[in-house]
Write a protein that holds these residues in place. Structure first.
Motif, PDB file in Angstrom:
ATOM      1  N   GLU A   1     -19.939  13.361   4.152  1.00 30.43           N
ATOM      2  CA  GLU A   1     -18.843  14.205   3.668  1.00 30.43           C
ATOM      3  C   GLU A   1     -17.492  13.585   4.027  1.00 30.43           C
ATOM      4  O   GLU A   1     -17.245  13.217   5.166  1.00 30.43           O
ATOM      5  CB  GLU A   1     -18.979  15.597   4.294  1.00 30.43           C
ATOM      6  N   GLY A   2     -16.644  13.452   3.019  1.00 29.39           N
ATOM      7  CA  GLY A   2     -15.313  12.903   3.213  1.00 29.39           C
ATOM      8  C   GLY A   2     -15.212  11.398   3.106  1.00 29.39           C
ATOM      9  O   GLY A   2     -14.126  10.835   3.301  1.00 29.39           O
ATOM     10  N   PHE A   3     -16.311  10.711   2.769  1.00 26.62           N
ATOM     11  CA  PHE A   3     -16.295   9.249   2.845  1.00 26.62           C
ATOM     12  C   PHE A   3     -15.386   8.603   1.798  1.00 26.62           C
ATOM     13  O   PHE A   3     -14.767   7.568   2.073  1.00 26.62           O
ATOM     14  CB  PHE A   3     -17.722   8.679   2.754  1.00 26.62           C
ATOM     15  N   ARG A   4     -15.252   9.180   0.625  1.00 28.08           N
ATOM     16  CA  ARG A   4     -14.404   8.568  -0.403  1.00 28.08           C
ATOM     17  C   ARG A   4     -12.943   8.512   0.041  1.00 28.08           C
ATOM     18  O   ARG A   4     -12.292   7.464  -0.068  1.00 28.08           O
ATOM     19  CB  ARG A   4     -14.528   9.343  -1.718  1.00 28.08           C
ATOM     20  N   ASP A   5     -12.438   9.621   0.546  1.00 24.23           N
ATOM     21  CA  ASP A   5     -11.036   9.649   0.981  1.00 24.23           C
ATOM     22  C   ASP A   5     -10.820   8.816   2.238  1.00 24.23           C
ATOM     23  O   ASP A   5      -9.735   8.253   2.439  1.00 24.23           O
ATOM     24  CB  ASP A   5     -10.578  11.087   1.209  1.00 24.23           C
ATOM     25  N   PHE A   6     -11.837   8.726   3.078  1.00 20.62           N
ATOM     26  CA  PHE A   6     -11.760   7.864   4.261  1.00 20.62           C
ATOM     27  C   PHE A   6     -11.540   6.413   3.834  1.00 20.62           C
ATOM     28  O   PHE A   6     -10.647   5.722   4.349  1.00 20.62           O
ATOM     29  CB  PHE A   6     -13.050   7.989   5.068  1.00 20.62           C
ATOM     30  N   TYR A   7     -12.334   5.954   2.878  1.00 22.82           N
ATOM     31  CA  TYR A   7     -12.206   4.569   2.419  1.00 22.82           C
ATOM     32  C   TYR A   7     -10.918   4.351   1.641  1.00 22.82           C
ATOM     33  O   TYR A   7     -10.343   3.249   1.679  1.00 22.82           O
ATOM     34  CB  TYR A   7     -13.424   4.169   1.594  1.00 22.82           C
ATOM     35  N   LEU A   8     -10.453   5.367   0.958  1.00 20.22           N
ATOM     36  CA  LEU A   8      -9.177   5.246   0.255  1.00 20.22           C
ATOM     37  C   LEU A   8      -8.041   5.026   1.251  1.00 20.22           C
ATOM     38  O   LEU A   8      -7.179   4.165   1.037  1.00 20.22           O
ATOM     39  CB  LEU A   8      -8.916   6.499  -0.584  1.00 20.22           C
ATOM     40  N   GLU A   9      -8.052   5.761   2.338  1.00 19.22           N
ATOM     41  CA  GLU A   9      -7.019   5.575   3.356  1.00 19.22           C
ATOM     42  C   GLU A   9      -7.119   4.183   3.985  1.00 19.22           C
ATOM     43  O   GLU A   9      -6.091   3.523   4.221  1.00 19.22           O
ATOM     44  CB  GLU A   9      -7.142   6.652   4.435  1.00 19.22           C
ATOM     45  N   LEU A  10      -8.346   3.714   4.238  1.00 28.58           N
ATOM     46  CA  LEU A  10      -8.510   2.357   4.774  1.00 28.58           C
ATOM     47  C   LEU A  10      -7.972   1.317   3.799  1.00 28.58           C
ATOM     48  O   LEU A  10      -7.336   0.332   4.207  1.00 28.58           O
ATOM     49  CB  LEU A  10      -9.987   2.068   5.064  1.00 28.58           C
ATOM     50  N   ALA A  11      -8.232   1.517   2.509  1.00 34.62           N
ATOM     51  CA  ALA A  11      -7.752   0.559   1.506  1.00 34.62           C
ATOM     52  C   ALA A  11      -6.233   0.537   1.450  1.00 34.62           C
ATOM     53  O   ALA A  11      -5.619  -0.524   1.264  1.00 34.62           O
ATOM     54  CB  ALA A  11      -8.340   0.912   0.141  1.00 34.62           C
ATOM     55  N   ARG A  12      -5.621   1.683   1.619  1.00 33.59           N
ATOM     56  CA  ARG A  12      -4.156   1.724   1.628  1.00 33.59           C
ATOM     57  C   ARG A  12      -3.585   1.040   2.865  1.00 33.59           C
ATOM     58  O   ARG A  12      -2.497   0.459   2.825  1.00 33.59           O
ATOM     59  CB  ARG A  12      -3.684   3.178   1.545  1.00 33.59           C
ATOM     60  N   ARG A  13      -4.327   1.114   3.979  1.00 32.80           N
ATOM     61  CA  ARG A  13      -3.860   0.474   5.214  1.00 32.80           C
ATOM     62  C   ARG A  13      -4.111  -1.028   5.224  1.00 32.80           C
ATOM     63  O   ARG A  13      -3.265  -1.806   5.671  1.00 32.80           O
ATOM     64  CB  ARG A  13      -4.568   1.094   6.421  1.00 32.80           C
ATOM     65  N   TYR A  14      -5.307  -1.433   4.764  1.00 30.39           N
ATOM     66  CA  TYR A  14      -5.738  -2.815   4.987  1.00 30.39           C
ATOM     67  C   TYR A  14      -6.036  -3.604   3.710  1.00 30.39           C
ATOM     68  O   TYR A  14      -6.273  -4.813   3.785  1.00 30.39           O
ATOM     69  CB  TYR A  14      -7.010  -2.825   5.850  1.00 30.39           C
ATOM     70  N   GLY A  15      -6.025  -2.962   2.559  1.00 33.26           N
ATOM     71  CA  GLY A  15      -6.434  -3.652   1.337  1.00 33.26           C
ATOM     72  C   GLY A  15      -5.298  -4.223   0.516  1.00 33.26           C
ATOM     73  O   GLY A  15      -5.437  -4.396  -0.698  1.00 33.26           O
ATOM     74  N   GLN A  16      -4.187  -4.539   1.142  1.00 33.81           N
ATOM     75  CA  GLN A  16      -3.018  -5.005   0.396  1.00 33.81           C
ATOM     76  C   GLN A  16      -3.255  -6.338  -0.315  1.00 33.81           C
ATOM     77  O   GLN A  16      -2.555  -6.661  -1.279  1.00 33.81           O
ATOM     78  CB  GLN A  16      -1.795  -5.115   1.312  1.00 33.81           C
ATOM     79  N   HIS A  17      -4.239  -7.111   0.142  1.00 35.55           N
ATOM     80  CA  HIS A  17      -4.570  -8.377  -0.519  1.00 35.55           C
ATOM     81  C   HIS A  17      -5.936  -8.313  -1.196  1.00 35.55           C
ATOM     82  O   HIS A  17      -6.604  -9.336  -1.367  1.00 35.55           O
ATOM     83  CB  HIS A  17      -4.523  -9.522   0.494  1.00 35.55           C
TER      84      HIS A  17
END
Length: 265
Positions: free
Chosen positions: A28-44
């Motif tokens: 539960e909540g995994f999609r938004d968790f990964y979205l936040e990680l992508a915003r923090r660390y997925g800039q490249h």
């Protein structure tokens, strides 16, 4: 072959997972968790490894994240690709083994969602996958993956069962509109730490008559926390954070959502 390599499983995967997690969702909540990680660390760039039918991949892409997807199962990739096209998304989704994939670019974030990493059945394959993922990351790249702590009570129970000791897991309606029952049988081998067994699908017509049955195998390896810590260090990562769920809790729950940073060598 594994459960996810079959066309019939791929085309019905979203349908039965919706039922499976309706009452108790371990993710539960995994999609938004990964979205936040992508915003923090997925800039490249972000890569969703073991992307399945695109639960994380499509959620992040819809939010504007630069993301590719890959999965060992070509049928799963095909379903994810069809869903992406229906959403108007043009994504790079390709079948590949996480121990050997290369897309021609590097990523600042790699995601192995839910139980994807646990389908690697030996320490050698786990090490090979981590080393390969490291090579696909930028110098400051981050990897997140999920494991859960082996439970001694469940292990003891599963050591007494066979691969055909079926119990009913759920009922759902398949892509063709027929009702199906899914049974699974799970056994555990303490020497290999592999939890294996079979899923049995029974199909019924509108009158309730059984019109089909198929068996699909599934295996996953359970990995202890200390074992993971050694493996992480061995493969050139360092632990940035460990969460107990997808709500950023650091509480010890027996579920480990690892956030690993590529270590400088």
């Amino acid at each position: 072959m594994d459960l996810h390599d079959y066309q019939d499983v791929a085309e019905n995967y979203d349908r039965y997972l919706e039922v499976m997690y309706r009452e108790h969702d371990n993710y539960e909540g995994f999609r938004d968790f990964y979205l936040e990680l992508a915003r923090r660390y997925g800039q490249h760039g972000t890569v969703d490894i073991a992307c399945g039918t695109g639960a994380v991949l499509l959620h992040l892409a819809k939010a504007g994240i630069d993301i590719d997807g890959t999965d060992l199962s070509e049928p799963m990739c095909n379903v994810a690709r069809e869903k992406a096209r229906a959403m108007g998304l043009n994504l790079n989704i390709f079948p590949a083994d996480m121990t050997a994939f290369h897309s021609g670019r590097k990523y600042s974030l790699a995601i192995i969602a839910r139980s994807g990493f646990m389908h690697l059945l030996t320490p050698e394959l786990q090490r090979k996958a981590l080393l390969n993922i490291r090579e696909n990351l930028t110098e400051d790249g981050v990897l997140t993956l999920n494991t859960f702590a082996p439970h001694p009570v469940f292990q003891a129970e599963q050591m007494q069962t066979k691969e055909d000791d079926y119990s009913l897991r759920l009922e759902y309606v398949n892509k063709q509109g027929y009702r199906e029952k899914i049974y699974n049988a799970i056994s555990y081998d303490p020497l290999t730490q592999i939890m294996g067994g079979n899923w049995k699908f029974e199909t019924f017509d509108e009158a309730g008559k059984k019109i089909g049955q198929r068996i699909r195998p599934l295996k996953m390896r359970q990995t202890y926390k200390q074992e993971m810590l050694y493996l992480i260090e061995l493969c050139g990562f360092e632990v940035a954070e460990v969460y107990g769920n997808y709500h950023w809790s650091r509480e010890e729950t027996g579920r480990y959502v690892w956030l690993l940073r590529k270590a400088r060598r």
